[in-house]
Design a protein around this motif. Structure first.
Motif, PDB file in Angstrom:
ATOM      1  N   GLY A 182     -12.277   3.856   4.646  1.00 15.35           N
ATOM      2  CA  GLY A 182     -11.850   2.252   4.454  1.00 15.35           C
ATOM      3  C   GLY A 182     -11.961   1.793   3.304  1.00 15.35           C
ATOM      4  O   GLY A 182     -11.550   0.632   2.970  1.00 15.35           O
ATOM      5  N   ARG A 183     -12.461   2.558   2.347  1.00 18.26           N
ATOM      6  CA  ARG A 183     -12.606   1.678   1.065  1.00 18.26           C
ATOM      7  C   ARG A 183     -11.398   1.086   0.412  1.00 18.26           C
ATOM      8  O   ARG A 183     -11.491   0.161  -0.236  1.00 18.26           O
ATOM      9  CB  ARG A 183     -13.273   2.758   0.110  1.00 18.26           C
ATOM     10  N   VAL A 184     -10.525   1.977   0.311  1.00 20.06           N
ATOM     11  CA  VAL A 184      -9.150   1.561  -0.256  1.00 20.06           C
ATOM     12  C   VAL A 184      -8.347   0.722   0.732  1.00 20.06           C
ATOM     13  O   VAL A 184      -7.502  -0.227   0.200  1.00 20.06           O
ATOM     14  CB  VAL A 184      -8.287   2.935  -0.723  1.00 20.06           C
ATOM     15  N   GLU A 185      -8.014   1.232   1.898  1.00 22.05           N
ATOM     16  CA  GLU A 185      -7.463   0.411   2.867  1.00 22.05           C
ATOM     17  C   GLU A 185      -7.936  -1.034   3.208  1.00 22.05           C
ATOM     18  O   GLU A 185      -7.050  -1.891   3.462  1.00 22.05           O
ATOM     19  CB  GLU A 185      -7.863   1.186   4.425  1.00 22.05           C
ATOM     20  N   ARG A 186      -9.202  -1.222   2.808  1.00 23.64           N
ATOM     21  CA  ARG A 186      -9.473  -2.752   2.813  1.00 23.64           C
ATOM     22  C   ARG A 186      -9.136  -3.505   1.679  1.00 23.64           C
ATOM     23  O   ARG A 186      -9.207  -4.975   1.936  1.00 23.64           O
ATOM     24  CB  ARG A 186     -11.200  -2.623   2.947  1.00 23.64           C
ATOM     25  N   CYS A 187      -8.835  -3.019   0.739  1.00 29.24           N
ATOM     26  CA  CYS A 187      -8.203  -3.663  -0.442  1.00 29.24           C
ATOM     27  C   CYS A 187      -7.095  -4.732  -0.331  1.00 29.24           C
ATOM     28  O   CYS A 187      -6.075  -3.966   0.279  1.00 29.24           O
ATOM     29  CB  CYS A 187      -7.955  -2.657  -1.777  1.00 29.24           C
ATOM     30  N   GLN A 188      -7.197  -5.676  -0.741  1.00 32.25           N
ATOM     31  CA  GLN A 188      -6.021  -6.706  -0.611  1.00 32.25           C
ATOM     32  C   GLN A 188      -4.997  -6.599  -2.014  1.00 32.25           C
ATOM     33  O   GLN A 188      -5.705  -6.579  -3.176  1.00 32.25           O
ATOM     34  CB  GLN A 188      -6.493  -8.067  -0.501  1.00 32.25           C
ATOM     35  N   GLY A 189      -3.920  -6.431  -2.125  1.00 32.03           N
ATOM     36  CA  GLY A 189      -2.908  -6.444  -3.075  1.00 32.03           C
ATOM     37  C   GLY A 189      -3.170  -5.183  -3.639  1.00 32.03           C
ATOM     38  O   GLY A 189      -3.439  -3.810  -3.287  1.00 32.03           O
ATOM     39  N   ASP A 190      -3.105  -5.307  -5.177  1.00 36.89           N
ATOM     40  CA  ASP A 190      -3.347  -4.112  -6.081  1.00 36.89           C
ATOM     41  C   ASP A 190      -4.547  -3.458  -5.972  1.00 36.89           C
ATOM     42  O   ASP A 190      -5.477  -4.012  -6.050  1.00 36.89           O
ATOM     43  CB  ASP A 190      -2.903  -4.448  -7.345  1.00 36.89           C
ATOM     44  N   VAL A 191      -4.450  -2.077  -5.796  1.00 33.05           N
ATOM     45  CA  VAL A 191      -5.776  -1.199  -5.375  1.00 33.05           C
ATOM     46  C   VAL A 191      -6.667  -1.425  -6.650  1.00 33.05           C
ATOM     47  O   VAL A 191      -7.771  -1.637  -6.616  1.00 33.05           O
ATOM     48  CB  VAL A 191      -5.435   0.143  -5.225  1.00 33.05           C
ATOM     49  N   PHE A 192      -6.187  -1.137  -7.769  1.00 31.35           N
ATOM     50  CA  PHE A 192      -6.909  -1.045  -9.224  1.00 31.35           C
ATOM     51  C   PHE A 192      -7.492  -2.572  -9.459  1.00 31.35           C
ATOM     52  O   PHE A 192      -8.565  -2.413 -10.174  1.00 31.35           O
ATOM     53  CB  PHE A 192      -6.220  -0.397 -10.181  1.00 31.35           C
ATOM     54  N   ALA A 193      -6.854  -3.710  -9.006  1.00 30.10           N
ATOM     55  CA  ALA A 193      -7.575  -4.904  -9.214  1.00 30.10           C
ATOM     56  C   ALA A 193      -8.720  -5.055  -8.517  1.00 30.10           C
ATOM     57  O   ALA A 193      -9.739  -5.603  -8.497  1.00 30.10           O
ATOM     58  CB  ALA A 193      -6.270  -5.770  -9.029  1.00 30.10           C
ATOM     59  N   ALA A 194      -8.421  -4.665  -7.105  1.00 31.42           N
ATOM     60  CA  ALA A 194      -9.287  -4.855  -6.087  1.00 31.42           C
ATOM     61  C   ALA A 194     -10.673  -4.198  -6.297  1.00 31.42           C
ATOM     62  O   ALA A 194     -11.541  -4.533  -6.262  1.00 31.42           O
ATOM     63  CB  ALA A 194      -8.864  -4.491  -4.856  1.00 31.42           C
TER      64      ALA A 194
END
Length: 346
Positions: A182-194
């Motif tokens: 879920g580490r990536v799935e929880r990211c809002q918007g751009d993954v690399f910014a998050a």
């Protein structure tokens, strides 16, 4: 992965380097590049390649002086007095990556590119000139840029010399731990910014995050570049917990924790480097797979990465990576690597 599985894997006896070279591989004429080769896994991998008789071994390092010292040590221990060469590569700098790729393209052939260089940062910093946290930038953004930009030369090598070059990304089982779900799935918007935000940053969580992103990116890139069309194998490898200098930037407590953990379970850097050799000669069946303990171990990839939702996440990571590189004036075009006819068909 379950902790007891990790302990079992760490204690598994790995095959010797001499047994890892397939009879079909002409290593004496081969050219191999190892990034981060002045210390740890990269150094021992390069040492093995020289010892096994590789025709050309390139140590890609950030510090040329340290690279030259490492090469001197390799030459001394292998009795190959003129073997190897040192090239500068600083993955924290686009200019350095560009210069390295330009030099790489002058080679006659490349049989294997082992992307081993990584960093683990104790404190949050942004990479210079990029709105991306430093370890994300080095371990994912520029590592994948280097990987993609190297593909044309490896394709050319495959056709010219009738062999199967390998692109290996050295990842980690830290990226597939249950705490990463879920580490990536929880990211809002751009993954690399998050994942680059300073809020909540810790060294113990950020490094595994970079390795998870690597795994997603490698799996997507391999799916976009089928080996049957490119002639190039792309895979990723887990060397396990080893005695290396990866935690050299860590604080006192971090170093103490790793020292105790390694004392109990770690492999030597030499042992861990054997997993890199296996991946660079693993064959076409390893394309897109996860290698560990000197064999293909895709069963270790958790369901949340391998299932349909995982595929959606890996596409999201890849698309955000491409957008990020384009924004930083280092765009990549994977369709172009497949040739104009394939690109038009798509």
């Amino acid at each position: 992965m379950p902790f007891f599985d990790f302990i079992h894997d760490q204690r598994e006896k790995l095959p010797l380097a001499t047994s890892l070279v397939p009879s079909t591989v002409n290593i004496k004429d081969g050219t191999y590049i190892v990034t981060g080769a002045n210390t740890g896994l990269g150094l021992e991998c390069a040492r093995h390649l020289v010892s096994l008789g590789a025709g050309r071994v390139i140590l890609a390092v950030r510090s040329v002086s340290k690279g030259e010292a490492a090469l001197a040590d390799i030459r001394k221990t292998t009795a190959r007095r003129t073997a190897g060469e040192v090239w500068e590569l600083d993955l924290s700098s686009f200019a350095s990556v560009d210069a390295f790729i330009a030099r790489l393209n002058t080679l006659d052939r490349i049989d294997g590119l082992i992307n081993n260089a990584s960093v683990a940062m104790p404190n949050h910093t942004f990479a210079q000139g990029a709105d991306v946290e430093t370890s994300i930038f080095v371990n994912v953004v520029t590592t994948m840029l280097l990987t993609v930009r190297a593909v044309p030369k490896l394709q050319e090598s495959a056709q010219k010399f009738n062999m199967t070059p390998h692109l290996v990304i050295v990842s980690s089982n830290a990226g597939i731990g249950n705490d990463m779900k879920g580490r990536v799935e929880r990211c809002q918007g751009d993954v690399f910014a998050a994942v680059s935000k300073p809020e909540g940053f810790t060294a113990f969580s950020q490094y595994p995050t970079t390795k998870l992103l690597q795994i997603y990116a490698v799996r997507e890139l391999a799916s976009l570049l089928p080996v049957k069309q490119t002639g190039v194998v792309i895979n990723h490898v887990n060397p396990g917990l080893c005695y290396t200098e990866l935690d050299r930037n860590a604080g006192i407590l971090g170093k103490l924790y790793m020292a105790i953990f390694r004392k109990l379970l770690a492999r030597t850097a030499e042992e861990g480097s054997r997993t890199l050799l296996q991946a660079v000669w693993a064959g076409q069946e390893s394309h897109g797979t996860y290698c560990s303990e000197c064999r293909i171990r895709d069963e270790k990839i958790p369901e949340w990465i391998a299932d349909e939702n995982g595929h959606k996440t890996q596409r999201r990571v890849w698309e955000d990576l491409v957008k990020r590189l384009d924004k930083l004036d280092h765009g990549i075009d994977v369709a172009e690597l497949l040739g104009s006819k394939t690109a038009e068909a798509k």
